[in-house]
Design a protein around this motif. Structure first.
Motif, short mmCIF file in Angstrom:
data_model
loop_
_atom_site.label_atom_id
_atom_site.label_comp_id
_atom_site.label_asym_id
_atom_site.label_seq_id
_atom_site.Cartn_x
_atom_site.Cartn_y
_atom_site.Cartn_z
N VAL A 71 19.40 19.87 85.19
CA VAL A 71 18.55 20.27 86.31
C VAL A 71 18.43 19.15 87.34
O VAL A 71 18.30 19.40 88.54
CB VAL A 71 17.16 20.72 85.79
N TYR A 107 11.46 18.30 81.33
CA TYR A 107 12.31 19.24 82.07
C TYR A 107 11.52 19.93 83.17
O TYR A 107 11.97 20.02 84.32
CB TYR A 107 12.92 20.27 81.12
N ARG A 129 21.65 19.33 89.43
CA ARG A 129 21.56 20.38 90.44
C ARG A 129 20.85 19.87 91.68
O ARG A 129 21.28 20.11 92.82
CB ARG A 129 20.82 21.60 89.87
N SER A 166 12.22 19.70 87.26
CA SER A 166 12.91 20.89 87.76
C SER A 166 12.48 21.31 89.16
O SER A 166 13.21 22.04 89.83
CB SER A 166 12.69 22.07 86.81
#
Length: 439
Positions: free
Chosen positions: A420, A362, A423, A366
């Protein structure tokens, strides 16, 4: 006009003070916790924990005051329009003060609402009320200071930002020790110390920013026609509203992750909470480059310089990618030792170590979303940010329903990583259009 930094070393020097300022932010809560642990009771500590959580959510919800201000200020600075720089700051300042005063008027119903949402013992709730009733009086200063911070970031004055953050924490520490350890005022002393530190930080920051802008407190120093300009006021309001909805979507996403973690039991909830601390720590570093980009992109757009726009994005993103890779490696290799330090429970340790690689993944994925956030804030493209926040939240909710049914907590983490990435993908689709329209 101050030259815009474009080299790796110059952008790094700009980002490092922001990273240090971000890292100093949680120290405010740690200082309160440490002092009350030595000078108060467990009930006091519970009241502090509850109060800090509520104020974090309340103030984070108005983070648009900082983000919107940095974009508008950076663009005006890039265009060499000093009057608009002052006007952009003034509009945000008045809005922050107005919202802060409104919170003062609504403090009683807000306090009851917070207690209704969060379950705690009666004694802890009583301590929370004492903490709330003092600290809420800092709301106008905190929200007005968001405007100060946004203007400083937009102007690239990141070292000043770090100085203000260190002032806030230093004064808070000194007053906490004096009021609690010296005077024995307990949780009220903690709240009062934080209240004084918040007001002092704003007043000093406001004075420093006035010096940077070359204006004083005299009414003639302010460009009132620009400040009251209807179109500019509407743009500020629309931008801030969009950013607020974007922030609420992010809160909903993280809230959903925590809520779903609780479904799997206390051990999994605790393990995921520990892993989220690694993600939060990583965010302090990655946000430093994003904040720097807010200023750099805004100033490049203000100057209508596409070459500069492309250059600062590329250099800042390279630095962010290297940092994300290092952070992910740190989480993966050092995480097992950190988990043992954060929790003594063997079951929680085992569960956290099982999902540690997903937390590291992650962190690695990110940085793109952080960078794009900085670009879009600097460009004041708030509607695109709002839309992509909604789209990615829907993706997360849909995938979590599906993948949790298949892989339980592992499925939840995979959906969180996809969140993420989504996004970044959705914002990336907007980027070419932004580049064409703004430069």
């Amino acid at each position: 006009m101050t030259p815009i930094p474009t080299s790796h070393s110059a952008i790094l020097r700009m980002a490092i003070p922001i990273i240090l300022a971000n890292a100093a932010t949680p120290l405010l809560g740690l200082v309160d916790t440490a002092v009350i642990s030595h000078g108060g009771s467990l009930v006091d500590l519970g009241g502090i924990a509850l109060g800090a959580l509520v104020f974090s959510f309340v103030y984070w919800g108005f983070g648009f005051l900082r983000m919107g201000t940095s974009g508008f200020t950076a663009q005006a600075a890039g265009a060499g329009d000093d009057e608009e720089v002052r006007a952009a700051f003034a509009r945000a300042l008045f809005m922050g003060v107005a919202i802060g005063v409104l919170l003062l008027f609504l403090q009683v119903p807000l306090r009851y609402f917070a207690l209704w949402l969060l379950s705690a013992s009666e004694s802890v709730e009583q301590q929370f009320v004492l903490y709330w009733d003092w600290r809420i009086w800092g709301a106008p200063a905190v929200l007005a200071n968001y405007a100060v911070m946004g203007a400083l970031i937009g102007l690239g004055k990141t070292r000043v930002l770090l100085g203000l953050q260190l002032l806030l924490n230093g004064v808070n520490l000194g007053l906490d020790v004096l009021f609690v350890m010296g005077f024995g005022w307990g949780i009220q002393g903690i709240a009062l110390g934080t209240l004084i530190a918040e007001w002092l930080c704003f007043l000093v920051g406001f004075k420093v920013l006035l010096d940077v802008l070359g204006i004083g407190l005299r009414e003639s120093s302010w460009p009132w026609a620009r400040i009251r300009h209807a179109r500019a006021l509407l743009d500020t309001l629309n931008t801030n509203t969009d950013i607020m909805w974007r922030t609420l979507c992010l809160l909903a996403g993280f809230g959903w992750f925590v809520n779903q973690s609780a479904v799997f039991g206390d051990v999994t909830l605790a393990a995921n909470h520990v892993l989220l601390q690694f993600i939060s720590l990583s965010a302090f570093f990655l946000d430093g480059y994003a904040f720097a980009l807010e200023s750099l992109v805004g100033r490049a757009i203000g100057a209508r310089n596409r070459t500069l726009f492309d250059r600062v994005i590329r250099v800042a993103t390279e630095l962010s990618a290297i940092t994300a890779l290092g952070l992910a490696a740190l989480v993966f290799f050092v995480g097992p030792y950190a988990i043992g330090w954060l929790t003594p429970d063997a079951q929680v340790q085992a569960a956290a170590q099982r999902f540690l690689p997903l937390a590291a993944l992650y962190v690695l994925c990110s940085f793109v979303a952080f960078q794009l956030d900085g670009i879009f804030i600097g460009a004041t493209q708030s509607r695109a940010m709002r839309n992509t926040a909604v789209y990615s939240l829907l993706v997360f909710l849909g995938l979590s329903y599906w993948w949790v049914a298949i892989g339980a907590n592992q499925g939840l983490w995979c959906a969180f990583i996809a969140y993420v990435i989504a996004r970044a993908v959705f914002m990336g689709l907007y980027l070419p259009r932004l580049r064409q329209a703004k430069t």
